[in-house]
Write a protein that holds these residues in place. Structure first.
Motif, PDB file in Angstrom:
ATOM      1  N   THR A   5      -8.197  -0.711  11.269  1.00  8.63           N
ATOM      2  CA  THR A   5      -9.384  -1.133  10.532  1.00  8.63           C
ATOM      3  C   THR A   5     -10.088   0.038   9.850  1.00  8.63           C
ATOM      4  O   THR A   5     -10.790  -0.138   8.878  1.00  8.63           O
ATOM      5  N   ASN A   6      -9.896   1.252  10.378  1.00  7.53           N
ATOM      6  CA  ASN A   6     -10.587   2.403   9.796  1.00  7.53           C
ATOM      7  C   ASN A   6      -9.667   3.337   9.031  1.00  7.53           C
ATOM      8  O   ASN A   6     -10.104   4.391   8.572  1.00  7.53           O
ATOM      9  N   ASN A   7      -8.384   2.980   8.942  1.00  3.95           N
ATOM     10  CA  ASN A   7      -7.430   3.807   8.213  1.00  3.95           C
ATOM     11  C   ASN A   7      -7.344   5.239   8.740  1.00  3.95           C
ATOM     12  O   ASN A   7      -7.257   6.196   7.981  1.00  3.95           O
ATOM     13  N   LEU A   8      -7.427   5.352  10.057  1.00  4.93           N
ATOM     14  CA  LEU A   8      -7.336   6.666  10.712  1.00  4.93           C
ATOM     15  C   LEU A   8      -5.996   6.767  11.412  1.00  4.93           C
ATOM     16  O   LEU A   8      -5.500   5.783  11.938  1.00  4.93           O
ATOM     17  N   THR A   9      -5.452   7.948  11.457  1.00  5.14           N
ATOM     18  CA  THR A   9      -4.212   8.134  12.228  1.00  5.14           C
ATOM     19  C   THR A   9      -4.582   8.446  13.672  1.00  5.14           C
ATOM     20  O   THR A   9      -5.488   9.239  13.925  1.00  5.14           O
TER      21      THR A   9
ATOM     22  N   LYS B 248       0.853  -1.182   0.000  1.00  5.42           N
ATOM     23  CA  LYS B 248       0.000   0.000   0.000  1.00  5.42           C
ATOM     24  C   LYS B 248       0.887   1.229   0.000  1.00  5.42           C
ATOM     25  O   LYS B 248       1.699   1.413   0.900  1.00  5.42           O
ATOM     26  N   ASN B 249       0.773   2.030  -1.019  1.00  4.80           N
ATOM     27  CA  ASN B 249       1.571   3.244  -1.028  1.00  4.80           C
ATOM     28  C   ASN B 249       0.632   4.418  -0.858  1.00  4.80           C
ATOM     29  O   ASN B 249       0.198   5.043  -1.813  1.00  4.80           O
TER      30      ASN B 249
ATOM     31  N   GLY C  24       8.756  11.173   8.322  1.00  2.00           N
ATOM     32  CA  GLY C  24       8.991  10.587   6.997  1.00  2.00           C
ATOM     33  C   GLY C  24       7.968  11.154   6.033  1.00  2.00           C
ATOM     34  O   GLY C  24       7.124  10.411   5.555  1.00  2.00           O
ATOM     35  N   SER C  25       8.000  12.451   5.798  1.00  3.91           N
ATOM     36  CA  SER C  25       7.048  13.261   5.026  1.00  3.91           C
ATOM     37  C   SER C  25       5.580  13.111   5.417  1.00  3.91           C
ATOM     38  O   SER C  25       4.729  12.915   4.578  1.00  3.91           O
ATOM     39  N   GLY C  26       5.324  13.218   6.695  1.00  2.22           N
ATOM     40  CA  GLY C  26       3.948  13.286   7.182  1.00  2.22           C
ATOM     41  C   GLY C  26       3.440  11.979   7.763  1.00  2.22           C
ATOM     42  O   GLY C  26       4.169  10.997   7.829  1.00  2.22           O
ATOM     43  N   PHE C  27       2.181  11.993   8.199  1.00  2.00           N
ATOM     44  CA  PHE C  27       1.572  10.786   8.764  1.00  2.00           C
ATOM     45  C   PHE C  27       1.117   9.848   7.663  1.00  2.00           C
ATOM     46  O   PHE C  27       0.806  10.295   6.565  1.00  2.00           O
ATOM     47  N   VAL C  28       0.973   8.592   8.001  1.00  2.41           N
ATOM     48  CA  VAL C  28       0.368   7.621   7.096  1.00  2.41           C
ATOM     49  C   VAL C  28      -1.021   7.312   7.664  1.00  2.41           C
ATOM     50  O   VAL C  28      -1.147   7.124   8.865  1.00  2.41           O
ATOM     51  N   PRO C  29      -2.065   7.271   6.822  1.00  2.00           N
ATOM     52  CA  PRO C  29      -3.380   6.901   7.356  1.00  2.00           C
ATOM     53  C   PRO C  29      -3.289   5.513   8.010  1.00  2.00           C
ATOM     54  O   PRO C  29      -2.667   4.611   7.459  1.00  2.00           O
ATOM     55  N   GLY C  30      -3.858   5.377   9.173  1.00  3.35           N
ATOM     56  CA  GLY C  30      -3.810   4.094   9.880  1.00  3.35           C
ATOM     57  C   GLY C  30      -2.627   3.985  10.824  1.00  3.35           C
ATOM     58  O   GLY C  30      -2.506   3.011  11.557  1.00  3.35           O
ATOM     59  N   GLU C  31      -1.774   5.003  10.807  1.00  3.20           N
ATOM     60  CA  GLU C  31      -0.584   4.957  11.665  1.00  3.20           C
ATOM     61  C   GLU C  31      -0.933   5.362  13.104  1.00  3.20           C
ATOM     62  O   GLU C  31      -1.747   6.246  13.322  1.00  3.20           O
TER      63      GLU C  31
ATOM     64  N   ARG D 150       8.040   2.972  11.825  1.00  4.58           N
ATOM     65  CA  ARG D 150       7.792   1.950  10.799  1.00  4.58           C
ATOM     66  C   ARG D 150       7.642   2.559   9.414  1.00  4.58           C
ATOM     67  O   ARG D 150       7.701   1.862   8.426  1.00  4.58           O
ATOM     68  N   PHE D 151       7.393   3.863   9.345  1.00  3.26           N
ATOM     69  CA  PHE D 151       7.149   4.491   8.042  1.00  3.26           C
ATOM     70  C   PHE D 151       8.168   5.569   7.717  1.00  3.26           C
ATOM     71  O   PHE D 151       7.902   6.483   6.967  1.00  3.26           O
ATOM     72  N   GLY D 152       9.326   5.501   8.319  1.00  2.00           N
ATOM     73  CA  GLY D 152      10.341   6.511   8.030  1.00  2.00           C
ATOM     74  C   GLY D 152      11.618   6.173   8.765  1.00  2.00           C
ATOM     75  O   GLY D 152      11.735   5.113   9.368  1.00  2.00           O
ATOM     76  N   SER D 153      12.553   7.109   8.718  1.00  2.00           N
ATOM     77  CA  SER D 153      13.849   6.841   9.332  1.00  2.00           C
ATOM     78  C   SER D 153      13.830   7.260  10.805  1.00  2.00           C
ATOM     79  O   SER D 153      12.954   7.999  11.245  1.00  2.00           O
TER      80      SER D 153
END
Ligand code: TYD
Ligand code: MG
Length: 428
Positions: A196-200, A60-61, A77-84, A246-249
């Motif tokens: 499950t809801n893809n919310l941050t 999923k990108n 890492g350039s912002g939040f990821v939905p679900g993070e 998990r989504f960046g450095s």
């Protein structure tokens, strides 16, 4: 056999105690606890597992949600990821709530506060000139209630911010909010809900100076990203770094300055240097890289004769054990009788440096104070020092050197200039 478990922290014991030996709670040990979260799975039959080849799984990108605060986005890492799920930790009063308001001002947010009333949040936002039109607010702290209410909202928020995780509780756990069992349950439910809801979900967690073991640290492994917001309250600079991402450095740091009108982003790499005309013995400038960029800090060391049998070592802003180790290296390879001196080390600006490139500069400042001779003007140090006194290449040494030259530093001491700290002794 009877078995007692603390309903606050989960400590287990064969004998009953009035005061939990682990968390110190009174009357919290209960017999046959009902909140056993690992019920026996003996009745379950063996199940075949599903095995899928990776070429059948698509990655999923997802588009990132940018906060508009570049210093924070870079660390994420350039912002939040939905679900993070992000855990933002820091000492009380460091500026976590302020950061959240500023970072989320352009995003649809549900802000749940167990610490402040809606009026308080509103007046802070007014002071920060932040429009809260995109914010929903709640003071309700039951996690099941939060999840159910958000599920029924017609327009769901993109981000749920919880200030703080220590005030939220689950109805299924007996202990008080902020107990370890509560923290774990609340976090698990919220992580599940976020995925499950893809919310941050952003969880704010208070920690004390020592990093408090029985607090937010116990839930770090459930979340995707752990951010630490650090700084001394007396200094206005604040550093944010990810200890897990998990989504960046985890190399990047973000720098802010707390001002009367909120947090301001700091982009100047020389911001931590004092602009003093007079050179002072014991002060050195070090260059380190933090992720994408090079930064320069001042280390100040004071070496004074001791009146004690065991001399004092006080270290602020650097790792205490690392400094002890470097003092041993200096004692052995530069023949300095450091056991007869108290040593105080401080990084100016109230920041903490977690980078081995600071080793050489620390030793330079130590020698400078010991000899009571200032280091030459426009000089920087960058390099790791090993147990034999050897000078090793700092991470991204080239980059630091190029940046230092660009900023006008004339003398740059690194592994290129010297192979052992013995060479420092003749330079100062
Ligand atoms: P806060 O965000 O409430 O800290 P936390 O949520 O981590 O406990 O910020 C607390 C401090 O920040 C408070 O002592 C006052 C200071 N502050 C400013 O200096 N300028 C500002 O614009 C704001 C909002 C706060
Ligand atoms: Mg707060």
């Amino acid at each position: 056999m009877a078995f007692f478990v603390c309903k606050n922290c989960g400590y287990g014991s064969a004998s009953w105690y009035g005061k939990c030996p682990d968390c110190g709670g009174w009357n919290t040990l209960v017999d046959k606890p009902e909140f056993n979260k690992n019920p026996s799975k003996k009745s379950e039959s063996t199940r075949k597992i599903t095995i899928t080849p990776f070429n059948k799984i698509t990655s999923k990108n997802q588009a990132r949600i940018k906060t508009g605060l570049y210093e924070l986005d870079r660390v994420l890492g350039s912002g939040f990821v939905p679900g993070e799920v992000i855990l933002l930790t820091g000492e009380p009063g460091i500026g976590k709530s302020t950061l959240i308001l500023q970072a989320l001002k352009n995003i649809n947010v549900l802000y749940i506060s167990g610490e402040e009333s809606g009026e308080q949040v509103k007046s802070r936002a007014d002071r920060l000139k932040i429009n809260l039109d995109k914010f929903l607010f709640s003071n309700d702290l039951q996690v099941e209630g939060i999840i159910e209410s958000v599920s029924t909202l017609e327009v769901k928020p993109e981000v749920i911010a919880i200030d703080s995780i220590q005030t939220i509780y689950s109805k299924s756990i007996e202990g008080a909010a902020s107990g370890v069992s509560q923290l774990k349950e609340v976090t698990k439910l919220l992580v599940n809900f976020a995925k499950t809801n893809n919310l941050t979900v952003i969880l704010i967690g208070h920690i004390t100076k020592g990093g408090e073991i029985a607090g937010p640290k116990t839930v770090e492994h459930f979340v995707d990203c752990v951010l630490a917001f650090e700084g001394e309250k007396i200094s206005n600079y604040r550093l944010i770094r990810a200890s897990k991402n998990r989504f960046g450095s985890t190399d990047e740091i973000g720098i802010f300055e707390m001002t009367p009108s909120g947090l301001k982003e700091v982009t100047n790499p020389l911001v931590f240097l004092e602009n003093e005309k007079n050179l002072i013995a014991g002060k050195s400038v070090i260059g380190v890289t933090e992720g994408q960029r090079s930064l320069f800090f001042e280390i100040q060391t004071l070496v004074v004769p001791t009146a004690l049998a065991v001399p004092r070592r006080v270290v602020k802003g650097l790792d205490f054990n690392k400094v002890q180790l470097l003092l041993a290296v200096v004692t052995k390879f530069l023949n300095l009788p450091l056991d007869r001196f108290d040593i105080y080390v401080n990084v100016i600006g109230g920041v903490t440096i977690k980078n081995t490139a600071s080793d050489l500069g620390l030793i330079a400042s130590l020698i400078s104070s010991f000899k009571n001779t200032p280091l030459p003007k426009n000089t920087i140090f960058t390099g790791e020092v090993g147990l034999q006194g050897e000078v090793r290449k700092a991470v991204a040494e080239e980059k630091i050197i190029t940046e230092a030259r660009r900023l006008g530093f004339k003398k740059i001491f690194s592994s290129k200039m010297m192979k052992n700290i013995k060479e420092l002794k003749t330079l100062i």
